[in-house]
Scaffold this motif. Structure first.
Motif, PDB file in Angstrom:
ATOM      1  N   VAL A  29       0.835  -1.206   0.000  1.00 20.02           N
ATOM      2  CA  VAL A  29       0.000   0.000   0.000  1.00 20.02           C
ATOM      3  C   VAL A  29       0.871   1.258   0.000  1.00 20.02           C
ATOM      4  O   VAL A  29       1.787   1.385   0.801  1.00 20.02           O
ATOM      5  CB  VAL A  29      -0.941   0.013   1.219  1.00 20.02           C
ATOM      6  CG1 VAL A  29      -1.550   1.390   1.437  1.00 20.02           C
ATOM      7  CG2 VAL A  29      -2.047  -1.013   1.037  1.00 20.02           C
ATOM      8  N   SER A  30       0.550   2.162  -0.911  1.00 15.96           N
ATOM      9  CA  SER A  30       1.200   3.473  -0.966  1.00 15.96           C
ATOM     10  C   SER A  30       0.124   4.545  -0.985  1.00 15.96           C
ATOM     11  O   SER A  30      -0.702   4.584  -1.904  1.00 15.96           O
ATOM     12  CB  SER A  30       2.085   3.600  -2.219  1.00 15.96           C
ATOM     13  OG  SER A  30       3.168   2.701  -2.170  1.00 15.96           O
ATOM     14  N   VAL A  31       0.124   5.379   0.041  1.00 19.06           N
ATOM     15  CA  VAL A  31      -0.889   6.433   0.179  1.00 19.06           C
ATOM     16  C   VAL A  31      -0.244   7.654   0.821  1.00 19.06           C
ATOM     17  O   VAL A  31       0.598   7.520   1.706  1.00 19.06           O
ATOM     18  CB  VAL A  31      -2.078   5.963   1.055  1.00 19.06           C
ATOM     19  CG1 VAL A  31      -3.032   7.116   1.324  1.00 19.06           C
ATOM     20  CG2 VAL A  31      -2.840   4.830   0.388  1.00 19.06           C
ATOM     21  N   VAL A  32      -0.637   8.830   0.387  1.00 15.97           N
ATOM     22  CA  VAL A  32      -0.199  10.079   1.006  1.00 15.97           C
ATOM     23  C   VAL A  32      -1.432  10.789   1.556  1.00 15.97           C
ATOM     24  O   VAL A  32      -2.402  11.009   0.826  1.00 15.97           O
ATOM     25  CB  VAL A  32       0.533  10.991   0.006  1.00 15.97           C
ATOM     26  CG1 VAL A  32       0.860  12.333   0.648  1.00 15.97           C
ATOM     27  CG2 VAL A  32       1.810  10.324  -0.483  1.00 15.97           C
ATOM     28  N   ILE A  33      -1.396  11.126   2.844  1.00 18.69           N
ATOM     29  CA  ILE A  33      -2.507  11.806   3.513  1.00 18.69           C
ATOM     30  C   ILE A  33      -2.021  13.197   3.905  1.00 18.69           C
ATOM     31  O   ILE A  33      -1.182  13.349   4.796  1.00 18.69           O
ATOM     32  CB  ILE A  33      -2.963  11.026   4.751  1.00 18.69           C
ATOM     33  CG1 ILE A  33      -3.386   9.601   4.359  1.00 18.69           C
ATOM     34  CG2 ILE A  33      -4.106  11.758   5.455  1.00 18.69           C
ATOM     35  CD1 ILE A  33      -3.659   8.692   5.545  1.00 18.69           C
ATOM     36  N   LYS A  34      -2.533  14.215   3.251  1.00 19.38           N
ATOM     37  CA  LYS A  34      -2.078  15.582   3.487  1.00 19.38           C
ATOM     38  C   LYS A  34      -2.725  16.163   4.740  1.00 19.38           C
ATOM     39  O   LYS A  34      -3.821  15.776   5.126  1.00 19.38           O
ATOM     40  CB  LYS A  34      -2.400  16.455   2.278  1.00 19.38           C
ATOM     41  CG  LYS A  34      -1.670  16.022   1.008  1.00 19.38           C
ATOM     42  CD  LYS A  34      -2.020  16.925  -0.161  1.00 19.38           C
ATOM     43  CE  LYS A  34      -1.303  16.476  -1.423  1.00 19.38           C
ATOM     44  NZ  LYS A  34      -1.660  17.333  -2.584  1.00 19.38           N
ATOM     45  N   GLU A  35      -2.017  17.123   5.345  1.00 15.57           N
ATOM     46  CA  GLU A  35      -2.515  17.739   6.571  1.00 15.57           C
ATOM     47  C   GLU A  35      -3.764  18.573   6.314  1.00 15.57           C
ATOM     48  O   GLU A  35      -4.009  19.049   5.203  1.00 15.57           O
ATOM     49  CB  GLU A  35      -1.423  18.609   7.209  1.00 15.57           C
ATOM     50  CG  GLU A  35      -1.072  19.852   6.409  1.00 15.57           C
ATOM     51  CD  GLU A  35      -0.208  20.812   7.200  1.00 15.57           C
ATOM     52  OE1 GLU A  35      -0.192  20.727   8.436  1.00 15.57           O
ATOM     53  OE2 GLU A  35       0.440  21.666   6.572  1.00 15.57           O
ATOM     54  N   ASN A  36      -4.555  18.728   7.375  1.00 17.30           N
ATOM     55  CA  ASN A  36      -5.758  19.555   7.373  1.00 17.30           C
ATOM     56  C   ASN A  36      -6.760  19.140   6.299  1.00 17.30           C
ATOM     57  O   ASN A  36      -7.430  19.970   5.692  1.00 17.30           O
ATOM     58  CB  ASN A  36      -5.406  21.042   7.211  1.00 17.30           C
ATOM     59  CG  ASN A  36      -6.521  21.942   7.732  1.00 17.30           C
ATOM     60  OD1 ASN A  36      -7.291  21.544   8.592  1.00 17.30           O
ATOM     61  ND2 ASN A  36      -6.596  23.147   7.206  1.00 17.30           N
ATOM     62  N   THR A  37      -6.845  17.834   6.056  1.00 13.47           N
ATOM     63  CA  THR A  37      -7.874  17.270   5.195  1.00 13.47           C
ATOM     64  C   THR A  37      -8.523  16.113   5.948  1.00 13.47           C
ATOM     65  O   THR A  37      -7.959  15.601   6.912  1.00 13.47           O
ATOM     66  CB  THR A  37      -7.302  16.736   3.872  1.00 13.47           C
ATOM     67  OG1 THR A  37      -6.355  15.691   4.156  1.00 13.47           O
ATOM     68  CG2 THR A  37      -6.617  17.832   3.073  1.00 13.47           C
ATOM     69  N   VAL A  38      -9.709  15.717   5.498  1.00  8.56           N
ATOM     70  CA  VAL A  38     -10.344  14.524   6.054  1.00  8.56           C
ATOM     71  C   VAL A  38     -10.126  13.396   5.053  1.00  8.56           C
ATOM     72  O   VAL A  38     -10.621  13.449   3.927  1.00  8.56           O
ATOM     73  CB  VAL A  38     -11.849  14.722   6.294  1.00  8.56           C
ATOM     74  CG1 VAL A  38     -12.445  13.466   6.925  1.00  8.56           C
ATOM     75  CG2 VAL A  38     -12.098  15.924   7.184  1.00  8.56           C
ATOM     76  N   PHE A  39      -9.359  12.391   5.477  1.00  7.15           N
ATOM     77  CA  PHE A  39      -9.059  11.261   4.591  1.00  7.15           C
ATOM     78  C   PHE A  39      -9.943  10.086   4.994  1.00  7.15           C
ATOM     79  O   PHE A  39      -9.917   9.632   6.137  1.00  7.15           O
ATOM     80  CB  PHE A  39      -7.583  10.868   4.706  1.00  7.15           C
ATOM     81  CG  PHE A  39      -7.152   9.849   3.685  1.00  7.15           C
ATOM     82  CD1 PHE A  39      -6.535  10.247   2.507  1.00  7.15           C
ATOM     83  CD2 PHE A  39      -7.363   8.492   3.893  1.00  7.15           C
ATOM     84  CE1 PHE A  39      -6.137   9.316   1.556  1.00  7.15           C
ATOM     85  CE2 PHE A  39      -6.983   7.554   2.959  1.00  7.15           C
ATOM     86  CZ  PHE A  39      -6.358   7.963   1.782  1.00  7.15           C
ATOM     87  N   GLY A  40     -10.723   9.592   4.049  1.00  5.68           N
ATOM     88  CA  GLY A  40     -11.566   8.439   4.292  1.00  5.68           C
ATOM     89  C   GLY A  40     -10.948   7.179   3.724  1.00  5.68           C
ATOM     90  O   GLY A  40     -10.599   7.125   2.550  1.00  5.68           O
ATOM     91  N   LEU A  41     -10.783   6.177   4.574  1.00  3.81           N
ATOM     92  CA  LEU A  41     -10.229   4.886   4.155  1.00  3.81           C
ATOM     93  C   LEU A  41     -11.385   3.906   4.082  1.00  3.81           C
ATOM     94  O   LEU A  41     -11.926   3.490   5.112  1.00  3.81           O
ATOM     95  CB  LEU A  41      -9.167   4.429   5.161  1.00  3.81           C
ATOM     96  CG  LEU A  41      -8.208   3.322   4.745  1.00  3.81           C
ATOM     97  CD1 LEU A  41      -7.419   3.723   3.509  1.00  3.81           C
ATOM     98  CD2 LEU A  41      -7.248   3.002   5.886  1.00  3.81           C
ATOM     99  N   ILE A  42     -11.795   3.553   2.865  1.00  4.24           N
ATOM    100  CA  ILE A  42     -12.996   2.758   2.644  1.00  4.24           C
ATOM    101  C   ILE A  42     -12.625   1.317   2.325  1.00  4.24           C
ATOM    102  O   ILE A  42     -11.662   1.059   1.601  1.00  4.24           O
ATOM    103  CB  ILE A  42     -13.817   3.319   1.470  1.00  4.24           C
ATOM    104  CG1 ILE A  42     -14.039   4.819   1.638  1.00  4.24           C
ATOM    105  CG2 ILE A  42     -15.144   2.596   1.336  1.00  4.24           C
ATOM    106  CD1 ILE A  42     -14.897   5.200   2.786  1.00  4.24           C
TER     107      ILE A  42
END
Length: 310
Positions: A29-42
């Protein structure tokens, strides 16, 4: 660090793999989650969501790959863990503890824990501060865990099935609090859920996990801007061919004279195209998150209705 030597504020997973008893729970798995966002992992149960969150939180160590939070390693790194609060699907509380007991514990760990805010939230959520938590309902336990996480004032809040067990009114209340915390102090929630519809009105970016791997990871606003649903009644088959020729049609349905299709394009491009053809009726409609994901996953050979929506 980036090219300018500045610290990068985000969560980064690169080729992360975790195996349990020869079963790959998370697969490259490769994912980037940026700050001050809502990241949904479905993803469905068993898709790897909980394992991925536990590795981000530093609870589990990946077998392969790397995880960094704000450019720092996670596992066995106290400084990194101070920036995160992890809420498990079934939150853990000390035996015989009440809401006050848990506040004493977490305020001793997280320096920014806001006690005044915490007890105000307890009052607003009708959670008795001295009542034993083991007498709480499932929904009340979820509420308490969320309030502890929010009031710890960490930069990242990792939530596993956050809204499961909460009634609709309470869900909206929690979403409002998350939105307020994001605006006031830059909170970044990462929310794992098996229910796509729960996250539609809150997420900025969504990643779809299936069998441990990432099928899709995209910004919702970009997806909404680049996929449109159009309903049209054409004056003739020739006009229909003229309108649709060369367009990236993802899905098409015909009911009598009404043609409904999903197309990969911007609204402006579609309106410009249809201004050149003769139609009885034409309308560009907004797509739901569910419709967007169905379109995106069908293109790569998956049926999200079987993966998420059943």
């Amino acid at each position: 660090m980036n090219e300018d030597g500045e610290e990068k504020y985000m969560i980064e997973l690169y080729n992360v793999t975790k195996t349990f008893d020869n079963i790959k729970a998370v697969d490259s798995v490769s994912v980037v989650i940026k700050e001050n966002t809502v990241f949904g992992l479905i993803g469905t149960n068993g898709a790897g969501k909980s394992t991925a969150l536990r590795m981000i939180a530093g609870v589990l160590k990946p077998d392969e790959g790397t995880i960094a939070v704000d450019s720092m390693p996670v596992y066995d790194n106290v400084e990194t863990k101070k920036r995160m609060f992890f809420i498990a699907d079934e939150p853990y509380f000390f035996t015989g503890a009440n809401a006050e007991t848990m506040e004493h514990y977490y305020s001793s760990i997280y320096e920014e824990f806001n006690k005044e805010e915490y007890y105000e939230y307890l009052k607003n959520f009708n959670l008795e501060r001295r009542r034993k938590i083991n007498t709480y309902s499932k929904g009340m336990k979820k509420q308490l865990a969320l309030l502890l996480g929010i009031c710890s004032h960490t930069k990242y809040l990792l939530c596993d099935e956050t809204f499961d067990g909460l009634d609709p009114v309470m869900r909206q209340g929690v979403k409002s609090i998350l939105a307020k915390e994001m605006e006031e102090r830059g909170l970044t929630p990462v929310i794992a859920s098996h229910n796509l519809r729960e996250l539609e009105d809150i997420c900025d970016h969504v990643g779809l996990l299936h069998r441990g791997g990432v099928l899709l990871s995209k910004d919702l606003e970009d997806m909404k801007c680049n996929i449109q649903k159009v309903q049209c009644v054409f004056t003739s088959p020739d006009e229909e061919s003229k309108a649709l020729g060369g367009m990236d049609i993802l899905k098409k349905e015909q009911r009598g004279s009404l043609c409904t299709f999903t197309v990969r394009s911007t609204k402006e491009e579609i309106m410009a195209r249809f201004a050149t053809v003769d139609t009885v009726f034409c309308e560009v409609l907004p797509l739901s998150l569910e419709e967007i994901f169905i379109s995106e996953t069908e293109v790569v050979g998956y049926d999200i209705k079987k993966l998420i929506l059943s």
